[in-house]
Write an enzyme that holds these catalytic residues in place. Structure first.
Site, PDB file in Angstrom:
ATOM      1  N   TYR A 106       0.835  -1.202   0.000  1.00  0.00           N
ATOM      2  CA  TYR A 106       0.000   0.000   0.000  1.00  0.00           C
ATOM      3  C   TYR A 106       0.871   1.254   0.000  1.00  0.00           C
ATOM      4  O   TYR A 106       0.546   2.239  -0.659  1.00  0.00           O
ATOM      5  CB  TYR A 106      -0.943   0.012   1.208  1.00  0.00           C
ATOM      6  CG  TYR A 106      -2.071  -0.981   1.080  1.00  0.00           C
ATOM      7  CD1 TYR A 106      -3.159  -0.741   0.240  1.00  0.00           C
ATOM      8  CD2 TYR A 106      -2.060  -2.168   1.800  1.00  0.00           C
ATOM      9  CE1 TYR A 106      -4.192  -1.654   0.120  1.00  0.00           C
ATOM     10  CE2 TYR A 106      -3.096  -3.091   1.693  1.00  0.00           C
ATOM     11  CZ  TYR A 106      -4.150  -2.827   0.848  1.00  0.00           C
ATOM     12  OH  TYR A 106      -5.173  -3.736   0.723  1.00  0.00           O
ATOM     13  N   ASN A 129     -12.840   0.112  -5.334  1.00  0.00           N
ATOM     14  CA  ASN A 129     -12.725  -0.312  -6.726  1.00  0.00           C
ATOM     15  C   ASN A 129     -13.891  -1.230  -7.093  1.00  0.00           C
ATOM     16  O   ASN A 129     -14.029  -2.314  -6.553  1.00  0.00           O
ATOM     17  CB  ASN A 129     -11.390  -1.037  -6.928  1.00  0.00           C
ATOM     18  CG  ASN A 129     -11.251  -1.629  -8.296  1.00  0.00           C
ATOM     19  OD1 ASN A 129     -11.788  -1.123  -9.275  1.00  0.00           O
ATOM     20  ND2 ASN A 129     -10.526  -2.725  -8.372  1.00  0.00           N
ATOM     21  N   CYS A 137      -6.755  -4.357  -8.078  1.00  0.00           N
ATOM     22  CA  CYS A 137      -6.464  -3.994  -6.692  1.00  0.00           C
ATOM     23  C   CYS A 137      -5.914  -5.182  -5.904  1.00  0.00           C
ATOM     24  O   CYS A 137      -5.304  -4.997  -4.853  1.00  0.00           O
ATOM     25  CB  CYS A 137      -7.699  -3.423  -6.021  1.00  0.00           C
ATOM     26  SG  CYS A 137      -9.121  -4.515  -6.035  1.00  0.00           S
ATOM     27  N   HIS A 138      -6.093  -6.394  -6.431  1.00  0.00           N
ATOM     28  CA  HIS A 138      -5.538  -7.570  -5.753  1.00  0.00           C
ATOM     29  C   HIS A 138      -4.013  -7.541  -5.747  1.00  0.00           C
ATOM     30  O   HIS A 138      -3.393  -8.270  -4.984  1.00  0.00           O
ATOM     31  CB  HIS A 138      -6.046  -8.864  -6.410  1.00  0.00           C
ATOM     32  CG  HIS A 138      -5.582  -9.044  -7.817  1.00  0.00           C
ATOM     33  ND1 HIS A 138      -6.276  -8.519  -8.898  1.00  0.00           N
ATOM     34  CD2 HIS A 138      -4.500  -9.669  -8.329  1.00  0.00           C
ATOM     35  CE1 HIS A 138      -5.638  -8.837 -10.009  1.00  0.00           C
ATOM     36  NE2 HIS A 138      -4.552  -9.528  -9.692  1.00  0.00           N
ATOM     37  N   GLU A 164      -0.628 -15.195 -10.983  1.00  0.00           N
ATOM     38  CA  GLU A 164       0.215 -14.235 -11.688  1.00  0.00           C
ATOM     39  C   GLU A 164       1.700 -14.509 -11.468  1.00  0.00           C
ATOM     40  O   GLU A 164       2.513 -14.348 -12.384  1.00  0.00           O
ATOM     41  CB  GLU A 164      -0.147 -12.814 -11.252  1.00  0.00           C
ATOM     42  CG  GLU A 164      -1.522 -12.409 -11.740  1.00  0.00           C
ATOM     43  CD  GLU A 164      -1.947 -11.009 -11.356  1.00  0.00           C
ATOM     44  OE1 GLU A 164      -3.012 -10.587 -11.826  1.00  0.00           O
ATOM     45  OE2 GLU A 164      -1.219 -10.331 -10.597  1.00  0.00           O
TER      46      GLU A 164
END
Length: 168
Positions: A106, A129, A137-138, A164
Site C-alpha cells: 500500500y 474499486n 487492486c488484488h 500471476e
C-alpha cells in the site's frame, strides 16, 4: 434510464460476473454470480437503472477467460469506467499500471499515485474499486506480506497473486 449488460462465467475460483455499459466499458466486476452485488458498488453517477443478461459480453468475457488461462495481459486494454474524487480516479488508473506478478505494498502504491503519505487513501482506492480484475487492486498488499483486505475474499486474492506469480 441507462441500460447495462451483465454476464456470469465460471472461473477456477468461482463465478465471475461483469456489468458493462452499452459502449463496452466495465462498470463493475467480481467473483459473484449476483450482478446486484456489483451494482451497489458502481458510482451513483454511472449506476444503470436496468440490467440485461447476456450469455457473453464479447471482448470482456474473452479477456476474463484468457486471463484465467494464463494470458495475464488480456485484461489490460478492456475499458473501465468509474467515478469518484480526483485522487481515487487517479489511483485506479495507477492500479492498472502495476504489472502482473509484481505486487506492491500500500505504501508503494501511494507513492506510485504521487502521494506517498496517502497510504489510507491508497487502501481506500482498493476498497472502493468496483471493477475488480480489470483494475487489479488484488496486486496491493500490506507491508510485511500480509494480504490485507479484498472484497471477494482472501482465498480469491491469494489465488490471483499465485496465478500471476506462476505465469509471469
Amino acid at each position: 434510464m441507462s441500460t447495462a449488460h451483465w454476464s456470469t462465467q465460471d472461473t477456477p475460483i468461482g463465478p465471475f460476473t461483469a456489468v458493462v455499459a452499452a459502449d463496452g466499458a466495465v462498470l463493475g466486476s467480481g467473483w459473484t454470480a449476483d450482478p446486484g452485488e456489483l451494482v451497489d458498488g458502481i458510482s451513483p453517477a454511472l449506476r444503470p437503472t436496468e440490467l440485461v443478461r447476456r450469455r457473453d459480453l464479447g471482448p470482456v468475457s474473452r479477456s476474463v477467460r484468457r486471463y484465467h488461462r494464463g494470458e495475464l495481459d488480456a485484461i489490460d486494454l478492456i475499458p473501465v469506467r468509474q467515478r469518484s474524487g480526483e485522487f481515487l480516479q487517479h489511483a485506479w488508473d495507477v492500479l492498472r499500471t502495476i504489472p502482473a506478478g509484481k505486487p506492491q505494498t500500500y505504501s508503494d502504491f501511494a507513492a506510485l499515485a504521487g502521494r506517498p503519505s496517502a497510504i489510507r487513501g491508497a487502501a481506500l482506492a482498493c476498497a472502493r474499486n468496483a471493477a475488480a480484475l480489470f483494475v487489479p487492486c488484488h496486486r496491493v498488499y500490506r507491508i510485511g506480506g500480509a494480504l490485507g483486505g479484498f472484497r471477494w475474499g482472501l482465498d480469491v486474492k491469494r489465488w490471483l497473486l499465485d496465478h500471476e506469480a506462476a505465469v509471469g
